[in-house]
Scaffold this motif. Sequence first.
Motif, PDB file in Angstrom:
ATOM      1  N   LEU A   5       4.978  -2.749   3.247  1.00  0.00           N
ATOM      2  CA  LEU A   5       3.625  -2.410   3.702  1.00  0.00           C
ATOM      3  C   LEU A   5       2.603  -2.600   2.591  1.00  0.00           C
ATOM      4  CD1 LEU A   5       4.355   0.864   5.747  1.00  0.00           C
ATOM      5  CD2 LEU A   5       4.001  -1.440   6.621  1.00  0.00           C
ATOM      6  N   GLY A   6       2.968  -2.208   1.370  1.00  0.00           N
ATOM      7  CA  GLY A   6       2.028  -2.328   0.259  1.00  0.00           C
ATOM      8  C   GLY A   6       1.705  -3.765  -0.077  1.00  0.00           C
ATOM      9  N   THR A   7       2.695  -4.654   0.029  1.00  0.00           N
ATOM     10  CA  THR A   7       2.451  -6.077  -0.239  1.00  0.00           C
ATOM     11  C   THR A   7       1.508  -6.669   0.794  1.00  0.00           C
ATOM     12  OG1 THR A   7       4.653  -6.295  -1.240  1.00  0.00           O
ATOM     13  CG2 THR A   7       3.551  -8.320  -0.548  1.00  0.00           C
ATOM     14  N   LEU A   8       1.763  -6.380   2.064  1.00  0.00           N
ATOM     15  CA  LEU A   8       0.869  -6.881   3.118  1.00  0.00           C
ATOM     16  C   LEU A   8      -0.541  -6.313   2.957  1.00  0.00           C
ATOM     17  CD1 LEU A   8       3.170  -6.709   6.289  1.00  0.00           C
ATOM     18  CD2 LEU A   8       2.627  -8.696   4.866  1.00  0.00           C
ATOM     19  N   ALA A   9      -0.629  -5.021   2.604  1.00  0.00           N
ATOM     20  CA  ALA A   9      -1.945  -4.400   2.410  1.00  0.00           C
ATOM     21  C   ALA A   9      -2.677  -5.029   1.233  1.00  0.00           C
ATOM     22  CB  ALA A   9      -1.785  -2.899   2.188  1.00  0.00           C
ATOM     23  N   ALA A  10      -1.966  -5.304   0.154  1.00  0.00           N
ATOM     24  CA  ALA A  10      -2.596  -5.916  -1.022  1.00  0.00           C
ATOM     25  C   ALA A  10      -3.123  -7.308  -0.695  1.00  0.00           C
ATOM     26  CB  ALA A  10      -1.595  -5.984  -2.174  1.00  0.00           C
ATOM     27  N   PRO A  54       0.457   3.141  -1.854  1.00  0.00           N
ATOM     28  CA  PRO A  54      -0.676   2.789  -2.732  1.00  0.00           C
ATOM     29  C   PRO A  54      -0.247   2.285  -4.104  1.00  0.00           C
ATOM     30  CG  PRO A  54      -1.116   4.862  -1.611  1.00  0.00           C
ATOM     31  CD  PRO A  54       0.304   4.517  -1.324  1.00  0.00           C
ATOM     32  N   TYR A  55       0.883   2.760  -4.617  1.00  0.00           N
ATOM     33  CA  TYR A  55       1.354   2.292  -5.925  1.00  0.00           C
ATOM     34  C   TYR A  55       1.849   0.845  -5.846  1.00  0.00           C
ATOM     35  CZ  TYR A  55       1.031   7.102  -7.540  1.00  0.00           C
ATOM     36  OH  TYR A  55       0.564   8.343  -7.892  1.00  0.00           O
ATOM     37  N   ALA A  71       7.735   0.918   1.784  1.00  0.00           N
ATOM     38  CA  ALA A  71       6.479   0.959   1.038  1.00  0.00           C
ATOM     39  C   ALA A  71       6.191  -0.384   0.371  1.00  0.00           C
ATOM     40  CB  ALA A  71       6.526   2.061  -0.015  1.00  0.00           C
ATOM     41  N   THR A  72       7.231  -1.059  -0.128  1.00  0.00           N
ATOM     42  CA  THR A  72       7.037  -2.366  -0.753  1.00  0.00           C
ATOM     43  C   THR A  72       6.558  -3.391   0.273  1.00  0.00           C
ATOM     44  OG1 THR A  72       8.775  -1.884  -2.375  1.00  0.00           O
ATOM     45  CG2 THR A  72       8.160  -4.199  -2.070  1.00  0.00           C
TER      46      THR A  72
END
Length: 265
Positions: free
Chosen positions: A81-86, A145-146, A78-79
């Motif tokens: 994927l979330g970093t790339l998404a951000a 998402p978080y 999640a970290t």
Amino acid sequence: MKKLFARAYLAFVLFLLYAPILFIAVFSFTKAKSLGNWTGFTFDLYKSLFTGTSAESQSILSALLTTLLIALVASVIATFLGTLAAIGIYYMKGKKKAALQFLNNIPMLNPDIITGVSLFLLFVFLHISQGLMTVILAHVTFCTPYVVLNVMPKLTQMNPNIYEAALDLGATPGQALSKVLVPQLLPGMLSGFVLSFVMSLDDFAVTFFTRGSGGLETLSTFIYADARKGGLTPELKPLMTIIFLVILLVLIIMNIRSSNKNKNL
């Protein structure tokens, strides 16, 4: 009087929040099975928990290891994927950026039971046999998402031209990402990782609906099944106390480091 009332109200709220935890911590040092019955100070429950002398303590340790494995794997993914998404959302403009930020907020506001049932139906529709892998995928889904939410503020604080400057100086996109952006975003990534880890540990509804019927047990599902039997295994009291103290220690360390960095700035 206003200050006195505000402090009294704050103390009352904190008491309601932490009194049950302190109550469990105190009674983790007695061997009584029923909560509230003090039979003398002892470390027997802690010894039983870590030595696995009973079938219940062995089941708790197995559920704990499974929970930690799921939380660790899901938080790392999640970290990432979330970093790339951000980063992708940050460099967008106009309505696309606003739409993706809105879509990112929906899973955080969505009730866990709806997320759990939706993922359960999705796995059934795709004929995916449920077990450890589906639980990890489900946890990644609601944790990502978080991470985005924690990384985005670091992106807004950063110079928006730093990535392009690295490319102009001869760095490849991968080098610019790993050597320029990631060090700037690391505090937000760590915050997102810790939050994802804690939320994965705490989750019940999503795990319950996506674990299948193979006997997979996490701490939350074990406690639920244990409570339905009419009581809780005594070894859960020391385990809950240890988990609370570890999380409290991590938060204290993070706050101290953040405070020191702000002073240096």
